[in-house]
Design a protein around this motif. Structure first.
Motif, short mmCIF file in Angstrom:
data_model
loop_
_atom_site.label_atom_id
_atom_site.label_comp_id
_atom_site.label_asym_id
_atom_site.label_seq_id
_atom_site.Cartn_x
_atom_site.Cartn_y
_atom_site.Cartn_z
N PRO A 99 -17.18 -6.61 2.73
CA PRO A 99 -16.12 -7.61 2.85
C PRO A 99 -14.87 -7.17 2.08
N LEU A 100 -13.72 -7.33 2.68
CA LEU A 100 -12.48 -6.98 1.99
C LEU A 100 -12.26 -7.86 0.76
N THR A 101 -12.91 -9.02 0.71
CA THR A 101 -12.76 -9.90 -0.43
C THR A 101 -13.29 -9.29 -1.73
N THR A 102 -14.10 -8.22 -1.63
CA THR A 102 -14.59 -7.57 -2.84
C THR A 102 -13.46 -6.86 -3.59
N LEU A 103 -12.31 -6.72 -2.94
CA LEU A 103 -11.17 -6.05 -3.57
C LEU A 103 -10.37 -6.98 -4.49
N LYS A 104 -10.74 -8.26 -4.53
CA LYS A 104 -10.02 -9.20 -5.39
C LYS A 104 -10.09 -8.76 -6.86
N LEU A 127 3.46 7.93 -1.16
CA LEU A 127 4.26 6.89 -1.81
C LEU A 127 3.36 5.94 -2.59
N GLN A 128 2.26 5.57 -2.01
CA GLN A 128 1.29 4.69 -2.66
C GLN A 128 0.84 5.30 -4.00
N ARG A 129 0.52 6.59 -3.96
CA ARG A 129 0.06 7.28 -5.17
C ARG A 129 1.17 7.36 -6.21
N GLN A 130 2.39 7.70 -5.77
CA GLN A 130 3.51 7.85 -6.71
C GLN A 130 3.87 6.52 -7.35
N LEU A 131 3.88 5.46 -6.57
CA LEU A 131 4.21 4.14 -7.12
C LEU A 131 3.21 3.73 -8.20
N ARG A 132 1.95 3.96 -7.93
CA ARG A 132 0.94 3.61 -8.92
C ARG A 132 1.15 4.39 -10.21
N GLU A 133 1.41 5.67 -10.09
CA GLU A 133 1.61 6.50 -11.29
C GLU A 133 2.87 6.09 -12.05
N MET A 134 3.89 5.64 -11.33
CA MET A 134 5.14 5.24 -11.99
C MET A 134 4.99 3.97 -12.81
N MET A 135 3.88 3.26 -12.65
CA MET A 135 3.67 2.04 -13.42
C MET A 135 3.15 2.33 -14.82
N GLY A 136 2.92 3.59 -15.13
CA GLY A 136 2.52 3.98 -16.49
C GLY A 136 1.24 3.30 -16.94
N GLU A 138 0.37 0.34 -16.90
CA GLU A 138 -0.07 -0.76 -16.05
C GLU A 138 -0.70 -0.29 -14.74
N ARG A 139 -0.76 1.01 -14.53
CA ARG A 139 -1.20 1.53 -13.23
C ARG A 139 -2.63 1.15 -12.88
N ASP A 140 -3.48 0.95 -13.89
CA ASP A 140 -4.88 0.61 -13.60
C ASP A 140 -5.04 -0.80 -13.06
N ARG A 141 -3.97 -1.56 -13.02
CA ARG A 141 -4.03 -2.90 -12.41
C ARG A 141 -3.78 -2.83 -10.90
N ILE A 142 -3.52 -1.63 -10.40
CA ILE A 142 -3.21 -1.45 -8.97
C ILE A 142 -4.32 -0.64 -8.31
N GLN A 143 -4.81 -1.12 -7.19
CA GLN A 143 -5.80 -0.40 -6.38
C GLN A 143 -5.15 0.06 -5.09
N VAL A 168 -8.61 6.32 -3.44
CA VAL A 168 -8.10 5.31 -2.51
C VAL A 168 -9.30 4.60 -1.90
N ALA A 169 -9.37 3.29 -2.03
CA ALA A 169 -10.45 2.52 -1.40
C ALA A 169 -10.22 2.55 0.11
N THR A 170 -11.10 3.22 0.83
CA THR A 170 -10.89 3.47 2.26
C THR A 170 -11.92 2.72 3.09
N TYR A 171 -11.43 1.94 4.04
CA TYR A 171 -12.30 1.13 4.89
C TYR A 171 -11.89 1.30 6.34
N ARG A 172 -12.88 1.29 7.22
CA ARG A 172 -12.60 1.37 8.65
C ARG A 172 -12.59 -0.05 9.23
N VAL A 173 -11.50 -0.39 9.90
CA VAL A 173 -11.36 -1.73 10.49
C VAL A 173 -10.82 -1.58 11.91
N GLU A 174 -10.99 -2.62 12.70
CA GLU A 174 -10.42 -2.62 14.05
C GLU A 174 -8.98 -3.13 13.99
N ARG A 175 -8.11 -2.42 14.65
CA ARG A 175 -6.70 -2.81 14.63
C ARG A 175 -6.49 -4.21 15.18
#
Length: 237
Positions: A99-104, A127-136, A138-143, A168-175
């Motif tokens: 369940p995606l809700t486990t990401l809460k 971009l996702q990776r760079q933004l997380r790293e730029m948070m210094g 606080e970056r561990d608060r971002i998944q 990166v938490a990777t999940y397969r979903v239907e579009r």
């Protein structure tokens, strides 16, 4: 109660006694209703105290400074909660239903793209990776999250890259299932934006297509500051 001798002068045998009832103790007061009311009030006070930081941080971000605050990304109103497994079937890359809700519990920065991951997908993952790293600190608060909306296998080199810490938490979903939750910018495709979900599990922000990293960083900074007193990095095994 006071015993008195019998007034019968012919009484034989043991002296008869009579009793005069002067008073009785007051009945014990029933405290159950008062205790029940007091318990409910205490419970409500505790619940309010727990919710107050969340309410206050959102009030600060959304209400107190409406004139002085400008957002680069689009705020989603009303916010949309993470869907259940029934609404959006999701699987990890080993084929297990999750369940995606486990990401809460953390801020989620979501990329949507097929497994083939062309140039746009690679750009958004970077971009996702760079933004997380730029948070210094606080970056561990971002998944970081990648929702793979196609059935083919992810290229081994890319799979290894997204699995490397911090993964990166990777999940397969239907579009088609995602269409009931995420919504692209007008006249754009779902994979052109990043989608930000708060720690309570609400999708609350969408970046413009081909987002500007500097401007987006300012938005993420605001979100992390506004939630700093009630949200902490999720414990990792």
């Amino acid at each position: 109660m006071k015993p008195t001798p019998s007034d019968d002068p012919k009484a034989t045998g043991p002296e008869s006694l009579t009793f005069t009832l002067h008073d009785t103790p007051a009945p014990m007061r029933d405290y159950s209703a008062a205790q029940s009311r007091r318990g409910r009030i205490t419970m409500l006070v505790i619940l309010f105290a727990c919710a107050l930081p969340v309410i206050a941080s959102y009030f600060t971000y959304y209400v107190i400074r409406p004139g002085g605050r400008t957002n680069y990304a689009t705020l989603i109103e009303p916010q949309r909660p993470l869907p259940s497994l029934d609404a959006v079937p999701a699987q990890d890359m080993n084929g297990h239903s999750v369940p995606l809700t486990t990401l809460k519990g953390q801020w989620l920065m979501i990329v949507v793209a097929p497994a083939g991951c062309g140039k746009l997908c690679e750009s958004n993952l970077f971009l996702q990776r760079q933004l997380r790293e730029m948070m210094g600190a606080e970056r561990d608060r971002i998944q970081k999250v990648w929702l793979v909306d196609s059935s083919e296998a992810v290229e081994p080199a890319l799979a290894a890259a997204v699995a490397a810490p911090p993964a990166v938490a990777t999940y397969r979903v239907e579009r088609s299932a995602l269409a009931g939750w995420l919504e692209p910018e007008a006249h754009h495709q779902l994979e052109e934006s990043l989608y930000i979900v708060d720690p309570l599990g609400n999708w609350m922000m969408r970046t413009p297509a081909n987002p500007d990293p500097v401007k987006l960083k300012k938005d993420v900074d605001k979100l992390l500051r506004a939630s700093a007193w009630w949200n902490r990095a999720k414990d990792t095994p």
